[in-house]
Design a protein around this motif. Structure first.
Motif, PDB file in Angstrom:
ATOM      1  N   ALA A  55       0.832  -1.209   0.000  1.00  0.00           N
ATOM      2  CA  ALA A  55       0.000   0.000   0.000  1.00  0.00           C
ATOM      3  C   ALA A  55       0.864   1.255   0.000  1.00  0.00           C
ATOM      4  O   ALA A  55       0.565   2.224  -0.716  1.00  0.00           O
ATOM      5  CB  ALA A  55      -0.950  -0.002   1.198  1.00  0.00           C
ATOM      6  N   GLU A  65      -6.244   3.891  -6.739  1.00  0.00           N
ATOM      7  CA  GLU A  65      -7.276   2.851  -6.775  1.00  0.00           C
ATOM      8  C   GLU A  65      -6.713   1.504  -6.306  1.00  0.00           C
ATOM      9  O   GLU A  65      -7.333   0.797  -5.520  1.00  0.00           O
ATOM     10  CB  GLU A  65      -7.866   2.723  -8.189  1.00  0.00           C
ATOM     11  CG  GLU A  65      -9.178   1.994  -8.240  1.00  0.00           C
ATOM     12  CD  GLU A  65     -10.243   2.572  -7.326  1.00  0.00           C
ATOM     13  OE1 GLU A  65     -10.939   1.770  -6.662  1.00  0.00           O
ATOM     14  OE2 GLU A  65     -10.394   3.808  -7.237  1.00  0.00           O
ATOM     15  N   LYS A  68      -6.277   1.592  -2.574  1.00  0.00           N
ATOM     16  CA  LYS A  68      -7.555   1.396  -1.881  1.00  0.00           C
ATOM     17  C   LYS A  68      -7.938  -0.084  -1.843  1.00  0.00           C
ATOM     18  O   LYS A  68      -8.437  -0.577  -0.829  1.00  0.00           O
ATOM     19  CB  LYS A  68      -8.668   2.214  -2.537  1.00  0.00           C
ATOM     20  CG  LYS A  68      -8.558   3.702  -2.278  1.00  0.00           C
ATOM     21  CD  LYS A  68      -9.665   4.466  -2.960  1.00  0.00           C
ATOM     22  CE  LYS A  68      -9.509   5.959  -2.747  1.00  0.00           C
ATOM     23  NZ  LYS A  68     -10.553   6.720  -3.448  1.00  0.00           N
ATOM     24  N   GLN A  69      -7.684  -0.792  -2.940  1.00  0.00           N
ATOM     25  CA  GLN A  69      -7.965  -2.227  -2.976  1.00  0.00           C
ATOM     26  C   GLN A  69      -7.075  -2.978  -1.979  1.00  0.00           C
ATOM     27  O   GLN A  69      -7.535  -3.893  -1.292  1.00  0.00           O
ATOM     28  CB  GLN A  69      -7.768  -2.779  -4.388  1.00  0.00           C
ATOM     29  CG  GLN A  69      -8.824  -2.330  -5.355  1.00  0.00           C
ATOM     30  CD  GLN A  69      -8.547  -2.800  -6.775  1.00  0.00           C
ATOM     31  OE1 GLN A  69      -7.465  -3.270  -7.095  1.00  0.00           O
ATOM     32  NE2 GLN A  69      -9.552  -2.667  -7.641  1.00  0.00           N
ATOM     33  N   THR A  70      -5.819  -2.569  -1.901  1.00  0.00           N
ATOM     34  CA  THR A  70      -4.889  -3.199  -0.960  1.00  0.00           C
ATOM     35  C   THR A  70      -5.323  -2.914   0.473  1.00  0.00           C
ATOM     36  O   THR A  70      -5.295  -3.807   1.324  1.00  0.00           O
ATOM     37  CB  THR A  70      -3.448  -2.711  -1.214  1.00  0.00           C
ATOM     38  OG1 THR A  70      -3.096  -3.018  -2.565  1.00  0.00           O
ATOM     39  CG2 THR A  70      -2.459  -3.371  -0.264  1.00  0.00           C
ATOM     40  N   GLU A  71      -5.746  -1.697   0.753  1.00  0.00           N
ATOM     41  CA  GLU A  71      -6.237  -1.357   2.093  1.00  0.00           C
ATOM     42  C   GLU A  71      -7.477  -2.160   2.438  1.00  0.00           C
ATOM     43  O   GLU A  71      -7.659  -2.562   3.591  1.00  0.00           O
ATOM     44  CB  GLU A  71      -6.497   0.147   2.190  1.00  0.00           C
ATOM     45  CG  GLU A  71      -5.213   0.963   2.233  1.00  0.00           C
ATOM     46  CD  GLU A  71      -5.435   2.463   2.212  1.00  0.00           C
ATOM     47  OE1 GLU A  71      -6.558   2.917   1.883  1.00  0.00           O
ATOM     48  OE2 GLU A  71      -4.478   3.196   2.519  1.00  0.00           O
ATOM     49  N   SER A  72      -8.309  -2.423   1.449  1.00  0.00           N
ATOM     50  CA  SER A  72      -9.482  -3.255   1.665  1.00  0.00           C
ATOM     51  C   SER A  72      -9.069  -4.691   2.013  1.00  0.00           C
ATOM     52  O   SER A  72      -9.662  -5.323   2.894  1.00  0.00           O
ATOM     53  CB  SER A  72     -10.363  -3.248   0.418  1.00  0.00           C
ATOM     54  OG  SER A  72     -11.477  -4.085   0.592  1.00  0.00           O
ATOM     55  N   GLN A  73      -8.037  -5.185   1.338  1.00  0.00           N
ATOM     56  CA  GLN A  73      -7.507  -6.511   1.659  1.00  0.00           C
ATOM     57  C   GLN A  73      -6.977  -6.553   3.092  1.00  0.00           C
ATOM     58  O   GLN A  73      -7.178  -7.536   3.808  1.00  0.00           O
ATOM     59  CB  GLN A  73      -6.383  -6.899   0.689  1.00  0.00           C
ATOM     60  CG  GLN A  73      -6.859  -7.227  -0.699  1.00  0.00           C
ATOM     61  CD  GLN A  73      -5.683  -7.549  -1.613  1.00  0.00           C
ATOM     62  OE1 GLN A  73      -4.677  -6.841  -1.626  1.00  0.00           O
ATOM     63  NE2 GLN A  73      -5.815  -8.626  -2.376  1.00  0.00           N
ATOM     64  N   ASP A  75      -7.999  -4.727   5.584  1.00  0.00           N
ATOM     65  CA  ASP A  75      -9.180  -4.755   6.462  1.00  0.00           C
ATOM     66  C   ASP A  75      -9.771  -6.156   6.555  1.00  0.00           C
ATOM     67  O   ASP A  75     -10.188  -6.592   7.634  1.00  0.00           O
ATOM     68  CB  ASP A  75     -10.244  -3.763   5.969  1.00  0.00           C
ATOM     69  CG  ASP A  75      -9.836  -2.309   6.150  1.00  0.00           C
ATOM     70  OD1 ASP A  75      -8.898  -2.033   6.945  1.00  0.00           O
ATOM     71  OD2 ASP A  75     -10.438  -1.445   5.478  1.00  0.00           O
ATOM     72  N   ASN A  76      -9.805  -6.859   5.435  1.00  0.00           N
ATOM     73  CA  ASN A  76     -10.345  -8.220   5.417  1.00  0.00           C
ATOM     74  C   ASN A  76      -9.494  -9.176   6.252  1.00  0.00           C
ATOM     75  O   ASN A  76     -10.025 -10.011   6.996  1.00  0.00           O
ATOM     76  CB  ASN A  76     -10.466  -8.747   3.983  1.00  0.00           C
ATOM     77  CG  ASN A  76     -11.554  -8.050   3.202  1.00  0.00           C
ATOM     78  OD1 ASN A  76     -12.479  -7.482   3.771  1.00  0.00           O
ATOM     79  ND2 ASN A  76     -11.443  -8.069   1.884  1.00  0.00           N
TER      80      ASN A  76
END
Length: 120
Positions: A55, A65, A68-73, A75-76
């Motif tokens: 990230a 973008e 943001k996808q990496t940050e979502s990962q 969080d998961n």
């Protein structure tokens, strides 16, 4: 009666030693040992660290973008960690130990303040 700083520090050490023998602190230490030895938790923590580095690199190259996808990962994976029973047990033990320490701190503060106010 005057009490020296050394005497107070000795009492603080005795209190620390007594706290280490409480059920709350003993359970916390055991939970901490178990979580540190758990390979599933270690793998997920390692995954988070890797994703965090990714990230930072994505942010540096202004790939917002993808960042943001990496940050979502991230969080998961954190949610996965939080859902593990061993982590729930550790957090509960941590809260219990913290509650004990907080109640003792409050009690000491209250008694010292009350005694100082009586003297004044």
């Amino acid at each position: 009666m005057t009490v020296s700083k050394e005497e107070i520090m000795k009492k603080a050490t005795e209190l620390r030693d007594a706290l280490q023998q409480t059920e709350e602190v003993s359970f916390y230490r055991l939970a901490e040992e178990r979580i540190n030895a758990n390979s599933k938790v270690a793998a997920k923590v390692s995954k988070i660290k890797s994703l965090q580095k990714e990230a930072v690199n994505l942010e540096h190259y202004q790939k917002i973008e993808a960042m943001k996808q990496t940050e979502s990962q991230i969080d998961n994976v954190r949610a996965d960690i939080d859902s593990l029973p061993i982590v729930t047990e550790f957090r509960r033990a941590q809260e219990d130990a913290n509650d004990l320490l907080q109640s003792i701190t409050t009690e000491i503060t209250t008694k010292v303040t009350t005694e100082l106010e009586k003297e004044n």
